[in-house]
Design a protein around this motif. Structure first.
Motif, short mmCIF file in Angstrom:
data_model
loop_
_atom_site.label_atom_id
_atom_site.label_comp_id
_atom_site.label_asym_id
_atom_site.label_seq_id
_atom_site.Cartn_x
_atom_site.Cartn_y
_atom_site.Cartn_z
N THR A 142 13.44 -4.40 -4.79
CA THR A 142 12.29 -4.06 -4.56
C THR A 142 12.94 -2.80 -2.71
O THR A 142 13.19 -2.46 -2.60
CB THR A 142 10.80 -4.93 -3.79
N SER A 143 13.75 -4.09 -1.85
CA SER A 143 14.75 -3.87 -0.79
C SER A 143 15.86 -2.75 -1.45
O SER A 143 15.95 -1.75 -0.99
CB SER A 143 15.16 -4.64 -0.79
N ALA A 144 16.53 -3.21 -2.68
CA ALA A 144 17.30 -2.16 -3.30
C ALA A 144 16.18 -0.61 -3.71
O ALA A 144 17.26 0.09 -3.30
CB ALA A 144 18.10 -2.60 -4.51
N ALA A 145 15.25 -0.80 -4.47
CA ALA A 145 15.05 0.48 -4.69
C ALA A 145 13.82 1.70 -3.10
O ALA A 145 14.41 2.76 -3.18
CB ALA A 145 13.82 0.28 -5.49
N HIS A 146 14.32 0.87 -2.39
CA HIS A 146 13.54 1.99 -1.17
C HIS A 146 14.46 2.16 -0.16
O HIS A 146 14.30 3.12 0.14
CB HIS A 146 12.41 0.29 0.01
N SER A 147 15.77 0.93 -0.35
CA SER A 147 16.97 1.33 0.27
C SER A 147 17.62 2.85 -0.71
O SER A 147 17.74 3.70 0.33
CB SER A 147 17.93 0.56 1.04
N LEU A 148 17.97 2.61 -1.42
CA LEU A 148 18.42 3.54 -2.26
C LEU A 148 17.63 5.06 -2.55
O LEU A 148 18.39 5.89 -2.66
CB LEU A 148 18.97 2.68 -3.87
N TRP A 154 14.78 2.52 -8.60
CA TRP A 154 13.49 2.44 -8.91
C TRP A 154 13.12 2.00 -10.41
O TRP A 154 12.39 1.23 -10.98
CB TRP A 154 12.42 3.43 -8.84
N LEU A 155 14.04 2.77 -11.72
CA LEU A 155 13.58 2.30 -12.87
C LEU A 155 14.04 0.73 -13.27
O LEU A 155 13.54 -0.08 -13.73
CB LEU A 155 14.42 2.73 -13.85
N ARG A 190 7.94 7.08 -9.54
CA ARG A 190 9.12 7.74 -8.80
C ARG A 190 10.31 7.80 -9.24
O ARG A 190 11.29 8.61 -8.79
CB ARG A 190 9.09 6.68 -7.70
N GLY A 191 10.80 6.75 -10.29
CA GLY A 191 11.71 6.96 -11.16
C GLY A 191 12.14 8.39 -11.81
O GLY A 191 12.96 8.73 -12.36
N SER A 192 10.98 8.82 -12.07
CA SER A 192 10.33 10.66 -12.79
C SER A 192 10.53 10.21 -14.54
O SER A 192 11.97 10.50 -14.89
CB SER A 192 11.74 11.23 -12.03
#
Length: 400
Positions: A142-148, A154-155, A190-192
């Motif tokens: 979760t932290s990685a996805a929001h940061s990046l 997201w995937l 979010r990863g479309s």
């Protein structure tokens, strides 16, 4: 003594019926279950089929899990699995809080490797390992996805959510499974990724299958197929499309819609002829073998148990097949064999289900229903049958 003698599904159905001050005749009329079938199910003379359980749950407007006694709380506690559920719930709850300043995520490549390892663990039947690791990885992901804020980030998070769904489903926590799916969809959007969107609809359809809500499940299968049309034409898209058809086949089979079930199977077979064995594509185990396995399952759902047993006789499972799928298949075969009076063969299939993936088999509703059905047959069975029952009831408090 035998396990599960006083709390089989029939006993729970009787208790739920009495709580509502209904007669057996009233239940038969309310649910559409033939009176003789219903009374024998309550008495434990015959095992409760998924179709009967679903009809009973719909008629009383309760969850299928309530009828089946899931989650199996005592066994989960004995196996120290219950304590792993709360951390997963908490990890799922922080999805929209952004990056946690107290969490320093590793490189995305490392997280992707861990996501892959979780998927492998689940399919190897290592439920406890996956359950123990997934909460922390969701927090880190979760932290990685929001940061990046990248597609891959997201995937990867969506993959962690999928494992949470797998764990919750296999342990019988339907509400947690639904929450995990909602989070998976949130991350996938979010990863479309249209293919992951189709996957989400497939997994969502399976939750409605388990709840006995077949019409909604079929609508979700249709939506999933439509979603996949937005993706490029690739082998990956074909695999997910084929798996959706297999899900639709089981859905229609359990609803006793033979024409639709066979139509889905035929389309899946055509697709599998093009893709070949695609065991690791999204870890769906799609391919010609899975089509054959689903044919056995669909025939059983249609109450064509003799045909299901015959279809299994022509099946050879590849060596590289995931143990979780092998275990699930033998659970289905055991049920069909029991209904055709092949009790010893049925028990041998239960043993194969346990050998392939013991942690999964222990919490598999079909394994438990089939065991209860064999016990109700009052036939002479080997001493190992009693030992199997003790294992199911967690008498030794250990995960095999």
């Amino acid at each position: 003594m035998h396990a599960l003698p006083e709390d089989h599904t029939g006993v729970r159905m009787a208790r739920l019926r009495r709580e509502r001050h209904l007669t057996q005749k009233a239940i038969s009329e309310l649910t559409g279950i033939p009176y003789s079938t219903y009374t024998k199910t309550e008495q434990g003379v015959i095992a409760a089929t998924p179709h009967v359980i679903a009809a009973f749950a719909r008629g009383l407007r309760i969850e299928v899990a309530t009828v089946m006694g899931q989650p199996y709380t005592d066994e989960l506690r004995a196996d120290e699995l219950d304590i792993l559920i709360r951390p997963i719930r908490e990890a799922l709850d922080i999805y929209d809080l952004g990056a946690d300043p107290d969490v320093q995520p590793r490189r995305l490549e490392d997280l992707k490797d861990d996501a892959e390892a979780l998927l492998v663990s689940v399919r190897a039947g290592e439920i406890k390992r996956a359950a123990g690791n997934v909460a922390g990885l969701i927090e880190e992901g979760t932290s990685a996805a929001h940061s990046l804020n990248s597609t891959e980030g997201w995937l990867t998070l969506a993959s962690f959510y999928r494992t949470a769904y797998d764990v919750a489903t296999k342990l019988g926590f339907s509400d947690l499974a639904q929450l995990s799916l909602a989070r998976m969809d949130w991350a996938a959007q979010r990863g479309s990724d249209a293919i992951l969107g189709g996957m989400y609809q497939y997994l969502r359809a399976l939750t409605y299958l388990r709840e006995g809500k077949f019409a909604i499940g079929q609508r979700l299968v249709t939506r999933g197929l439509s979603t996949l049309q937005q993706a490029d034409s690739t082998r990956e898209r074909e695999v997910v499309t084929g798996q959706l058809h297999l899900g639709g086949a089981v859905m229609a089979g359990r609803a006793h819609d033979q024409n639709q079930a066979l139509s889905h199977l035929e389309e899946a077979e055509r697709i599998a002829g093009r893709t070949g064995e695609a065991v690791k594509v999204h870890y769906l185990t799609f391919g010609p073998t899975n089509v054959q396995v689903h044919r056995v399952s669909v025939l059983a759902e249609l109450d064509q148990y003799g045909e299901a047993v015959e279809a299994n006789g022509d099946l050879t499972i590849p060596q590289d097949w995931p143990k979780s799928r092998i275990s699930h298949h033998y659970a289905e075969v055991a049920r069909a064999q029991m209904w055709t009076g092949r009790l010893e063969a049925s028990f041998q299939s239960l043993l194969k289900a346990r050998k392939a993936a013991p942690q999964q088999a222990k919490y598999h509703p079909t394994v438990r229903e089939t065991y209860a059905g064999l016990e109700a047959a009052h036939r002479r069975l080997p001493e190992s049958f009693l030992s199997y029952g003790s294992w199911l009831s967690a008498a030794n408090g250990q995960v095999a």
